[in-house]
Scaffold this motif. Sequence first.
Motif, PDB file in Angstrom:
ATOM      1  N   PRO A   1       0.886  -1.108  -0.163  1.00 34.66           N
ATOM      2  CA  PRO A   1       0.008  -0.187  -0.199  1.00 34.66           C
ATOM      3  C   PRO A   1       0.995   1.116   0.114  1.00 34.66           C
ATOM      4  N   LEU A   2       0.161   2.270  -0.534  1.00 36.92           N
ATOM      5  CA  LEU A   2       1.045   3.784  -0.532  1.00 36.92           C
ATOM      6  C   LEU A   2       1.071   4.227   0.785  1.00 36.92           C
ATOM      7  N   ILE A   3       0.159   4.114   1.556  1.00 37.67           N
ATOM      8  CA  ILE A   3       0.401   4.676   3.115  1.00 37.67           C
ATOM      9  C   ILE A   3       0.012   3.488   3.908  1.00 37.67           C
ATOM     10  N   ASN A   4       1.083   3.273   4.919  1.00 40.23           N
ATOM     11  CA  ASN A   4       0.972   2.040   5.930  1.00 40.23           C
ATOM     12  C   ASN A   4       1.193   2.717   7.073  1.00 40.23           C
ATOM     13  N   SER A   5       1.288   1.996   8.270  1.00 39.86           N
ATOM     14  CA  SER A   5       1.173   2.656   9.656  1.00 39.86           C
ATOM     15  C   SER A   5       2.432   3.122   9.915  1.00 39.86           C
ATOM     16  N   LYS A   6       3.703   2.548   9.355  1.00 42.38           N
ATOM     17  CA  LYS A   6       4.885   3.363   9.692  1.00 42.38           C
ATOM     18  C   LYS A   6       5.034   4.687   9.196  1.00 42.38           C
ATOM     19  N   LYS A   7       4.289   5.005   8.124  1.00 40.54           N
ATOM     20  CA  LYS A   7       4.462   6.066   7.515  1.00 40.54           C
ATOM     21  C   LYS A   7       3.585   7.032   8.288  1.00 40.54           C
ATOM     22  N   ILE A   8       2.649   6.919   8.584  1.00 41.26           N
ATOM     23  CA  ILE A   8       1.440   7.620   9.628  1.00 41.26           C
ATOM     24  C   ILE A   8       2.177   8.000  10.858  1.00 41.26           C
ATOM     25  N   PHE A   9       2.922   7.020  11.470  1.00 47.43           N
ATOM     26  CA  PHE A   9       3.448   7.157  12.767  1.00 47.43           C
ATOM     27  C   PHE A   9       4.633   8.487  12.561  1.00 47.43           C
ATOM     28  N   GLY A  10       5.312   8.071  11.466  1.00 49.14           N
ATOM     29  CA  GLY A  10       6.324   9.071  10.964  1.00 49.14           C
ATOM     30  C   GLY A  10       5.867  10.489  10.847  1.00 49.14           C
ATOM     31  N   LEU A  11       4.729  10.548  10.218  1.00 46.40           N
ATOM     32  CA  LEU A  11       4.267  11.863   9.902  1.00 46.40           C
ATOM     33  C   LEU A  11       3.764  12.541  11.267  1.00 46.40           C
ATOM     34  N   VAL A  12       3.247  11.676  12.133  1.00 44.41           N
ATOM     35  CA  VAL A  12       2.917  12.420  13.583  1.00 44.41           C
ATOM     36  C   VAL A  12       3.873  12.712  14.232  1.00 44.41           C
ATOM     37  N   ALA A  13       5.102  11.948  14.456  1.00 47.35           N
ATOM     38  CA  ALA A  13       6.358  12.317  15.164  1.00 47.35           C
ATOM     39  C   ALA A  13       6.966  13.486  14.619  1.00 47.35           C
ATOM     40  N   ALA A  14       7.126  13.609  13.291  1.00 47.38           N
ATOM     41  CA  ALA A  14       7.711  14.862  12.636  1.00 47.38           C
ATOM     42  C   ALA A  14       6.777  15.934  12.836  1.00 47.38           C
ATOM     43  N   SER A  15       5.372  16.029  12.777  1.00 49.79           N
ATOM     44  CA  SER A  15       4.500  17.124  13.153  1.00 49.79           C
ATOM     45  C   SER A  15       4.730  17.580  14.675  1.00 49.79           C
ATOM     46  N   ALA A  16       4.997  16.551  15.588  1.00 49.56           N
ATOM     47  CA  ALA A  16       4.888  16.831  16.824  1.00 49.56           C
ATOM     48  C   ALA A  16       6.579  17.802  17.156  1.00 49.56           C
ATOM     49  N   PHE A  17       7.586  17.681  16.122  1.00 47.02           N
ATOM     50  CA  PHE A  17       8.553  18.345  16.457  1.00 47.02           C
ATOM     51  C   PHE A  17       8.704  19.671  15.738  1.00 47.02           C
ATOM     52  N   LEU A  18       8.059  19.496  14.585  1.00 44.63           N
ATOM     53  CA  LEU A  18       7.895  20.655  13.680  1.00 44.63           C
ATOM     54  C   LEU A  18       6.765  21.847  14.037  1.00 44.63           C
ATOM     55  N   ALA A  19       5.603  21.576  14.785  1.00 42.95           N
ATOM     56  CA  ALA A  19       4.577  22.307  15.051  1.00 42.95           C
ATOM     57  C   ALA A  19       4.993  23.389  15.924  1.00 42.95           C
ATOM     58  N   PRO A  20       5.873  23.286  16.773  1.00 42.43           N
ATOM     59  CA  PRO A  20       6.092  24.179  17.887  1.00 42.43           C
ATOM     60  C   PRO A  20       6.864  25.261  17.060  1.00 42.43           C
ATOM     61  N   LEU A  21       7.874  24.917  16.087  1.00 36.82           N
ATOM     62  CA  LEU A  21       8.681  25.698  15.240  1.00 36.82           C
ATOM     63  C   LEU A  21       7.836  26.645  14.157  1.00 36.82           C
ATOM     64  N   LEU A  22       6.774  25.889  13.789  1.00 37.03           N
ATOM     65  CA  LEU A  22       5.950  26.773  12.890  1.00 37.03           C
ATOM     66  C   LEU A  22       5.076  27.743  13.583  1.00 37.03           C
TER      67      LEU A  22
END
Length: 86
Positions: A37-58
């Motif tokens: 599949p194009l989107i799997n659970s690892k990719k979703i978890f990675g996006l959530v983790a990256a957004s947790a670190f980038l959201a305060p900066l933005l």
Amino acid sequence: MSRYYCPFCSSRYQLTKTRRDGVLICGQCDEPLIKSPLINSKKIFGLVAASAFLAPLLIMILFVIEEINTDEFPTNSEPLVRLSFK
């Protein structure tokens, strides 16, 4: 949109062929390719983790830009600096 891969061969050297019946097969080992599949659970978890670190900066950047745009210069009629010539 799915990606096909051969579970037995290296992902670097995957060649695809199509059989007469339309099934995609590996060019090296002649095994049928498997859909991933194009989107799997690892990719979703990675996006959530990256957004947790980038959201305060933005958020910080947005507040700084907003503060720069709302700064007003003083509108006194008297000059801030008086020059005196002797």
